[in-house]
Enzyme design. Structure first.
Site, PDB file in Angstrom:
ATOM      1  N   ARG A 160       0.830  -1.208   0.000  1.00 43.21           N
ATOM      2  CA  ARG A 160       0.000   0.000   0.000  1.00 43.21           C
ATOM      3  C   ARG A 160       0.866   1.260   0.000  1.00 43.21           C
ATOM      4  NH1 ARG A 160      -2.368  -3.734  -0.935  1.00 43.21           N
ATOM      5  NH2 ARG A 160      -4.349  -4.523  -0.146  1.00 43.21           N
ATOM      6  N   SER A 229     -11.846  -0.869   3.530  1.00 41.61           N
ATOM      7  CA  SER A 229     -10.892  -1.180   4.599  1.00 41.61           C
ATOM      8  C   SER A 229     -10.249   0.106   5.115  1.00 41.61           C
ATOM      9  CB  SER A 229      -9.809  -2.126   4.098  1.00 41.61           C
ATOM     10  OG  SER A 229     -10.376  -3.337   3.648  1.00 41.61           O
ATOM     11  N   GLU A 325      -5.299   2.851   6.130  1.00 43.93           N
ATOM     12  CA  GLU A 325      -5.168   2.771   4.680  1.00 43.93           C
ATOM     13  C   GLU A 325      -5.830   3.992   4.059  1.00 43.93           C
ATOM     14  OE1 GLU A 325      -6.625  -0.201   1.090  1.00 43.93           O
ATOM     15  OE2 GLU A 325      -6.008  -1.051   3.006  1.00 43.93           O
TER      16      GLU A 325
END
Length: 342
Positions: A160, A229, A325
């Site tokens: 990520r 998420s 995230e």
């Protein structure tokens, strides 16, 4: 250049948070980008589809919302280079490739957002990351007002993560992304939920299974505002994992390179008894603990404080600090999730 204007951003973010920006630009050409770069003398934030951003305050910086559209295909024998402009919808792009027999991104179906945002996060799901198939990124640099091209290696991809979050952050805009896809179908079924399809599964079956799995786990933001998420799955050293596994033998885990192990953030949150937890207008989704939701007229600050609480509870129980995230934005730009002291 399109004229900057103040704008209410409720429709521009999947959390449906009320916030406004002092100026909103939506460039659709390199010329417009160059003109914006000349005039930009204040903090700004590049916003794609708004599916991975939380507006923490009532006011944001100036917003640049790229409006580049189009898809081009270059045949390269047994492979194909597919270039998508930054404002194209990611899921529709996956469908475009699947329908034409270009394989490699079926496992990334139904990830919300635009193509331009995909390299920033190095999006990933069900055992596949964008870095596995990315050929290059075209990026407009504000200082030189030129278009630069970055290879896969030059993007410095991580979990990520990418160069666009660090050395290049705030210095330009992704204009297009080129993927190298195969004309030969090879399923990737190692991730939980896909293995039962069997080795002879078609690309369409994998695509449909991923869509079904995501729809069963994640609430529709149009019905219950969320950004999917909220936290990254933490990656820990093997010795940390081994210690935890002694106390939690059923803990899900995914071995990584360099003697590290990826843990499931949703499982950690669930073990803290937070699935279905609610604080006023915000809460942890009742079916997926990794998702924070806006139940009504929540403010960005309320969601930020809920994220702090979740982070605190997980750290107390497991000595692991979850990282968001979702990108957190206040009036001056991106901010960190500051831990709450006991």
């Amino acid at each position: 250049m399109n004229t900057p204007q103040a704008l209410q951003l409720n429709p521009e973010n999947s959390f449906s948070i009320s916030s406004s920006c002092p100026a909103f630009y939506s460039p659709s050409s390199i010329e417009e980008l160059a003109n914006i770069a000349k005039a930009m003398d204040k903090p700004f934030y590049v916003l794609g589809a708004g599916t991975n951003t939380l507006f923490v305050n009532n006011v944001t910086p100036a917003i640049i919302h790229p409006n580049f559209h189009g898809i081009e295909v270059k045949d390269c024998g047994d492979r194909v280079l597919v270039s998508g402009q930054s404002a194209e919808n990611w899921h529709e792009f996956v469908q475009f490739c699947l329908n034409r027999g270009y394989y490699g991104i079926e496992n990334l179906a139904l990830i919300p957002g635009s193509i331009g945002a995909a390299p920033v996060q190095n999006i990933g799901a069900y055992g596949v990351e964008l870095a596995d198939v990315l050929d290059s990124v075209s990026w407009f640099e504000f200082s030189s007002q030129t278009l630069r091209h970055f290879t896969n290696e030059q993007c410095h991809f991580g979990y990520r993560d990418s160069i666009f979050k660090h050395a290049l952050f705030g210095k330009g805009i992704i204009v297009s992304v080129t993927l190298s896809l195969s004309k030969t179908w090879q399923p990737k079924l190692s991730y939980q939920g896909l293995a039962q399809l069997g080795a002879d599964a078609s690309a369409e079956q994998v695509f449909n299974q991923v869509v079904q799995l995501r729809q069963s786990k994640l609430p529709d933001p149009k019905e219950l505002p969320n950004a999917g998420s909220f936290f990254k799955n933490p990656v820990v050293d093997e010795d940390v994992f081994n210690t935890l596994q002694q106390s939690y033998p059923d803990m899900p885990y995914y071995p990584q390179r360099n003697h590290q192990v990826k843990l499931a953030a949703g499982w950690l949150i669930d073990q803290c008894g937070l699935k279905g937890y609610r604080q006023g207008n915000v809460g942890v989704h009742q079916h997926q603990a990794l998702v924070l939701v806006n139940y009504g007229q929540a403010s960005g600050r309320e969601l930020y404080q809920l994220a702090q609480y979740v982070q605190q509870q997980v750290k107390q129980k497991f000595a692991i600090c979850l990282e968001p995230e979702v990108r957190l934005l206040d009036s001056a730009g991106l901010i960190h999730l500051t831990e709450v002291n006991n």
